[in-house]
Structures are given as C-alpha cells and as structure tokens.
Write a protein that holds these residues in place. Structure first.
Motif, mmCIF file in Angstrom:
data_model
loop_
_atom_site.group_PDB
_atom_site.id
_atom_site.type_symbol
_atom_site.label_atom_id
_atom_site.label_comp_id
_atom_site.label_asym_id
_atom_site.label_seq_id
_atom_site.Cartn_x
_atom_site.Cartn_y
_atom_site.Cartn_z
ATOM 1 N N VAL A 33 87.929 64.712 38.261
ATOM 2 C CA VAL A 33 87.445 64.500 39.685
ATOM 3 C C VAL A 33 85.912 63.888 39.687
ATOM 4 O O VAL A 33 85.200 64.481 38.960
ATOM 5 C CB VAL A 33 87.617 65.950 40.392
ATOM 6 N N ASP A 34 85.763 62.903 40.465
ATOM 7 C CA ASP A 34 84.696 62.319 40.604
ATOM 8 C C ASP A 34 84.156 62.306 42.009
ATOM 9 O O ASP A 34 84.761 62.586 42.891
ATOM 10 C CB ASP A 34 84.558 61.017 39.895
ATOM 11 N N THR A 35 82.873 61.774 42.260
ATOM 12 C CA THR A 35 82.352 61.592 43.448
ATOM 13 C C THR A 35 81.231 60.534 43.067
ATOM 14 O O THR A 35 80.672 60.554 41.893
ATOM 15 C CB THR A 35 81.762 62.902 44.208
ATOM 16 N N PRO A 36 80.959 59.708 44.219
ATOM 17 C CA PRO A 36 79.893 58.636 43.641
ATOM 18 C C PRO A 36 78.635 59.154 43.131
ATOM 19 O O PRO A 36 77.854 59.970 43.768
ATOM 20 C CB PRO A 36 79.590 57.873 44.683
ATOM 21 N N ILE A 37 78.310 58.751 41.865
ATOM 22 C CA ILE A 37 76.748 59.173 41.365
ATOM 23 C C ILE A 37 75.960 57.962 41.322
ATOM 24 O O ILE A 37 74.851 57.996 40.915
ATOM 25 C CB ILE A 37 76.936 59.734 39.866
ATOM 26 N N GLU A 126 67.529 49.654 43.028
ATOM 27 C CA GLU A 126 67.953 50.360 43.928
ATOM 28 C C GLU A 126 67.891 51.695 43.876
ATOM 29 O O GLU A 126 68.071 52.187 42.906
ATOM 30 C CB GLU A 126 69.465 50.063 44.474
ATOM 31 N N GLN A 127 67.173 52.525 44.808
ATOM 32 C CA GLN A 127 67.013 54.040 44.612
ATOM 33 C C GLN A 127 68.582 54.698 45.411
ATOM 34 O O GLN A 127 68.913 54.266 46.288
ATOM 35 C CB GLN A 127 65.766 54.221 45.568
ATOM 36 N N TYR A 128 68.861 55.544 44.659
ATOM 37 C CA TYR A 128 70.142 56.315 45.342
ATOM 38 C C TYR A 128 69.851 57.600 44.512
ATOM 39 O O TYR A 128 69.969 57.817 43.601
ATOM 40 C CB TYR A 128 71.381 55.408 44.942
ATOM 41 N N GLY A 129 70.054 58.519 45.604
ATOM 42 C CA GLY A 129 70.209 59.845 44.945
ATOM 43 C C GLY A 129 68.861 60.494 44.307
ATOM 44 O O GLY A 129 69.192 61.177 43.465
ATOM 45 N N GLY A 130 68.007 59.910 44.670
ATOM 46 C CA GLY A 130 66.520 60.230 44.071
ATOM 47 C C GLY A 130 66.522 59.719 42.622
ATOM 48 O O GLY A 130 65.549 59.890 41.742
ATOM 49 N N GLN A 131 67.261 58.549 42.274
ATOM 50 C CA GLN A 131 67.431 58.040 40.930
ATOM 51 C C GLN A 131 67.107 56.503 41.106
ATOM 52 O O GLN A 131 67.425 55.915 42.180
ATOM 53 C CB GLN A 131 68.782 58.250 40.151
ATOM 54 N N THR A 132 66.540 55.771 40.179
ATOM 55 C CA THR A 132 66.494 54.304 40.161
ATOM 56 C C THR A 132 67.536 53.658 39.311
ATOM 57 O O THR A 132 68.015 54.103 38.258
ATOM 58 C CB THR A 132 65.108 53.931 39.301
#
Length: 144
Positions: A33-37, A126-132
């Motif tokens: 099971v995954d979710t977008p990371i 792009e910045q996403y979920g506190g990550q670059t």
C-alpha cells in the motif's frame, strides 16, 4: 499487488472493504500500500495521513507499505549525470537528499551537479511535503 491510496478517492472504509474482497479472490502473494510521497502528476492526488495508511494496511489484511526507494539507481562511470537524472526524474521525481546520495554513491561530487541541475531548463524544482524535489519539465507538448 501494489495499490496507491488517495485521500477522498479510495481510502474510505467501504472502499477498503470492497478492495479486501477483491484481494481475497485474487489471492496475491503480497499486497503493498502506497500514498503519494513525491509531487503527483494530478492535482487531485493527495496523500492519506500516516494514521489512515496504517488503518488501510490493517483493513486489507496485513498489507505492507511498499517503501519504494532509489537505492537501486546508479550512474554508470563516464555517464553524464544530468542525462541519467533526467531519465530517472522523467518517471520518478527525486528528493534532493536522494539525488545527493545517488551522486555520492556513484563517486560524483554532488555540488556541481546540483548547481547544473538547477540551471538546466529540462528540470524544475518543487517543494512538496516539506521536501525539495527535482522533476523533468514538460517541453513542446511532451516530456523532455
């Protein structure tokens, strides 16, 4: 079998129960099971919370988080790092820390490559979920 859970799309208890019934019929060896990371291709694709992911794993009969990682990627000796990164990022946006690790593990000084990557018009940051993340830009109606 691997499935991607999206908030508000397929994470409801009813949907998970229906999925569990299908899985019982299919009898896969394992269920991941995954979710977008990473930044998703579609604006509607929002990750579920970590708590919802745990509940889904239990509801699906002990499914496992996939834990997909970039450890298997390497840059061949003599290969252009930007070309290799473009090939990877075309399919899988890469976090900055993953990119640095890939470069270091391939014996390449990451700082000049990161500078070149940021300046290369094929890439976007792009910045996403506190990550670059590094992604490949869409160019001329298709992927670069």
């Amino acid at each position: 079998m691997e499935m991607m859970l999206l908030e508000g799309i397929n994470d409801s208890p009813e949907t998970l129960e229906q999925t569990r019934w299908v899985l019982q019929d299919v009898e896969p060896d394992r269920v991941f099971v995954d979710t977008p990371i990473r930044p998703p291709a579609e604006d509607f694709a929002h990750p579920v919370t970590p708590e919802a992911l745990v509940l889904a794993e239990k509801a699906l009969g002990g499914a496992l988080p996939s834990g997909f990682d970039f450890g298997a990627f390497t840059i061949a000796a003599g290969a252009d790092p930007l070309e290799t990164l473009a090939g990877v990022c075309k399919r899988h946006p890469m976090r900055e820390d993953q990119t640095i690790e890939l470069l270091v593990n391939s014996g390449i000084d990451p700082l000049p490559v990161l500078d070149a990557l940021r300046a290369d018009p094929r890439f976007r940051v792009e910045q996403y979920g506190g990550q670059t993340f590094f992604l490949v830009r869409e160019m001329n109606g298709g992927s670069a």
